[in-house]
Motif scaffolding. Structure first.
Motif, PDB file in Angstrom:
ATOM      1  N   LEU A 116       0.834  -1.202   0.000  1.00  0.00           N
ATOM      2  CA  LEU A 116       0.000   0.000   0.000  1.00  0.00           C
ATOM      3  C   LEU A 116       0.869   1.253   0.000  1.00  0.00           C
ATOM      4  O   LEU A 116       2.008   1.240   0.497  1.00  0.00           O
ATOM      5  CB  LEU A 116      -0.906   0.018   1.238  1.00  0.00           C
ATOM      6  N   ASP A 117       0.326   2.330  -0.571  1.00  0.00           N
ATOM      7  CA  ASP A 117       1.015   3.623  -0.566  1.00  0.00           C
ATOM      8  C   ASP A 117       0.610   4.415   0.657  1.00  0.00           C
ATOM      9  O   ASP A 117      -0.464   4.186   1.232  1.00  0.00           O
ATOM     10  CB  ASP A 117       0.635   4.434  -1.811  1.00  0.00           C
ATOM     11  N   SER A 120       4.476   4.169   3.168  1.00  0.00           N
ATOM     12  CA  SER A 120       4.243   3.166   2.128  1.00  0.00           C
ATOM     13  C   SER A 120       4.932   1.856   2.518  1.00  0.00           C
ATOM     14  O   SER A 120       5.957   1.875   3.207  1.00  0.00           O
ATOM     15  CB  SER A 120       4.830   3.647   0.798  1.00  0.00           C
ATOM     16  N   ASP A 161      -3.108   5.399   1.737  1.00  0.00           N
ATOM     17  CA  ASP A 161      -4.128   4.388   1.409  1.00  0.00           C
ATOM     18  C   ASP A 161      -4.824   3.920   2.689  1.00  0.00           C
ATOM     19  O   ASP A 161      -4.236   3.919   3.769  1.00  0.00           O
ATOM     20  CB  ASP A 161      -3.483   3.158   0.752  1.00  0.00           C
TER      21      ASP A 161
END
Lengths: 359, 126
Positions: free
Chosen positions: B50-51, B73, B54
């Motif tokens: 995931l960034d 991230s 998110d």
């Protein structure tokens, strides 16, 4: 933002205050769950002074009430309370309310805080009989003392024999030295009383109740637990489950919609009751882990949207998700299975006739 | 209000405990107080890359639903499974037993923009 006469009490108790219906109100003092359980198991005290109170007096008082209310107020006698609603002309509900018959030719209407001005204007507009009307909301405080030990707490403070007050009756009495209307009503399903007093006595009455309730571990309780308590009973909340667009028939309020008399939109509602409605308000419990929330879609097994959730929460008493929502009438039979769209998931729910929790 | 010195913080009221290339993430004491009783923690992002920013999960209090955002991230390598049965742990012990996920960070320079405990203290006293 308005404040109730008990504002300082809430601040001193460390309540988390939130804006609600134009008032700064306590949503919780500590744990909402503890407040909920206190009411179910012992006693909790709510400041619900934001609620509105109107007096309707004179020889035409009953005539006005009969014209605007769905329930039949002619059966009331002094000391009796009735749940009712104000239908609008377009099939919806202006508000739901309690009608108190204070004495001959004198009634008190207790309305939702968010609707005080709307209701007042609506009633005034229909007052061609010229009944005398007075809005006493800003001078009246309301404490809801709820739970199985409410009677033991309050009995210490009054000479009124509280056990003689049956559900939905009231009396004029005293709490300590202060004049009060003591009403065997509430919005929690755990029994108890609602106490109407002048603003000037509210803080002292609050203190006396808290002190009298010490041995029962009385807790101040906020709007958060009030909401979970009422939802476990399946009581409709105006603005969530009923509003200007929902009919009392589809909301399951047919039992307070009496066609023995004429009232606003009664002919249309009567026809609707006879024909049946397309949608109905229904109670449901989650069969899978997840919490329904107002606004979530209700789906059938083929992912068709068949309704919408209007109230939902985790039930503190049951430990599972419960909710109310409007669905197509064919899905309203008990034990019908449908699904709630909870974020990206589709969770199974079962239709249950409220109350969800039997106190 | 408990704001441990050794942790980093975000404006979304999450804390980060850096352990080498890994980061343990949870919500702050302030956040749990604002939310009230937490009754459900839903995290289904284990194994996901995931960034920062998110959504990695959702926390539900009695009255509210709040998304949980990645403060850095990386890959979610561990989820605190105990919260499924005992979500109230987040209220009782937000910085320790109430942790939510462990992340293998993909860019630890992102930590430079995290808040110190003093910055976070200023943020919540505004």
């Amino acid at each position: 933002m308005k404040k109730t006469a008990l504002y300082k009490k809430h601040i001193d108790l460390g309540a988390k205050m939130v804006p609600f219906a134009g008032y700064e109100m306590p949503v919780r003092y500590g744990s909402e769950l503890e407040e909920h359980h206190a009411v179910r198991n012992s006693v909790g005290v709510f400041d619900v002074s934001h609620m509105g109170e109107f007096l309707v007096k004179g020889p035409n008082a009953l005539g006005l009430i009969q014209k605007i209310c769905s329930n039949d107020a002619s059966i009331l006698t002094p000391g009796k309370v009735q749940y009712s609603c104000l239908p609008n002309a377009d099939g919806g509900i202006v508000d739901d309310l309690l009608v108190y018959m204070l004495r001959e030719e004198e009634y008190m209407l207790v309305v939702n805080a968010s609707n005080i001005q709307k209701d007042w204007d609506w009633i005034a507009k229909h007052n061609d009989l010229e009944a005398e009307m007075e809005n006493i909301s800003d001078n009246t405080s309301l404490l809801a003392v709820q739970g199985p030990n409410a009677i033991n707490t309050l009995q210490k403070l009054t000479e009124t024999n509280l056990s003689s007050l049956s559900y939905y009756t009231f009396t004029h009495g005293k709490i300590g030295f202060f004049e009060a209307i003591i009403s065997a009503t509430g919005y929690t399903g755990s029994g108890g009383f609602e106490i109407y007093v002048n603003n000037e006595s509210a803080a002292q009455v609050w203190d006396e109740i808290m002190k009298a309730g010490e041995e029962f571990d009385t807790k101040p309780a906020g709007l958060g637990s009030r909401d979970t308590l009422r939802l476990e009973m399946g009581f409709a909340l105006y603005g969530n489950d009923i509003d200007d667009t929902t009919s009392p028939i589809e909301a399951g309020l047919g039992w307070i919609t009496k066609f023995s008399k004429e009232f606003t939109n009664s002919n249309n509602l009567k026809a609707q009751k006879a024909a049946g409605t397309k949608n109905k308000l229904v109670g449901f419990v989650m069969e899978e882990k997840g919490i329904p929330r107002s606004g979530y879609d209700i789906l059938d097994a083929n992912d068709n949207i068949i309704g919408k959730v209007t109230s939902g929460s985790m039930s503190p008493s049951l430990g599972i998700g419960i909710g109310l929502g409007y669905v197509e009438t064919k899905f309203t039979q008990s034990d019908t299975i449908f699904f709630i769209a909870v974020r990206k998931r589709k969770l199974k729910a079962k239709v249950v006739r409220p109350p969800f929790y039997k106190a | 209000m408990n704001i441990p010195q050794e942790l980093k913080y975000t404006k979304d009221h999450e804390w980060i405990r850096v352990e080498g290339s890994k980061a343990v993430i949870g919500v702050t004491d302030f956040a749990q107080r604002e939310l009230g009783d937490i009754v459900y923690v839903e995290i289904e992002s284990e194994g996901d890359d995931l960034d920062r920013g998110d959504v990695f999960g959702t926390v539900e209090a009695v009255k509210t639903v709040s998304d949980l955002f990645m403060p850095v991230s990386g890959k979610v390598i561990e989820v605190n499974e105990a919260l499924e049965a005992s979500p109230e742990t987040v209220n009782e012990d937000p910085y320790d037993k109430g942790w939510m996920i462990k992340v293998e960070m993909s860019d630890s320079s992102e930590l430079e923009s995290a808040l110190s405990s003093n910055d976070y203290k200023d943020l919540i006293s505004e």
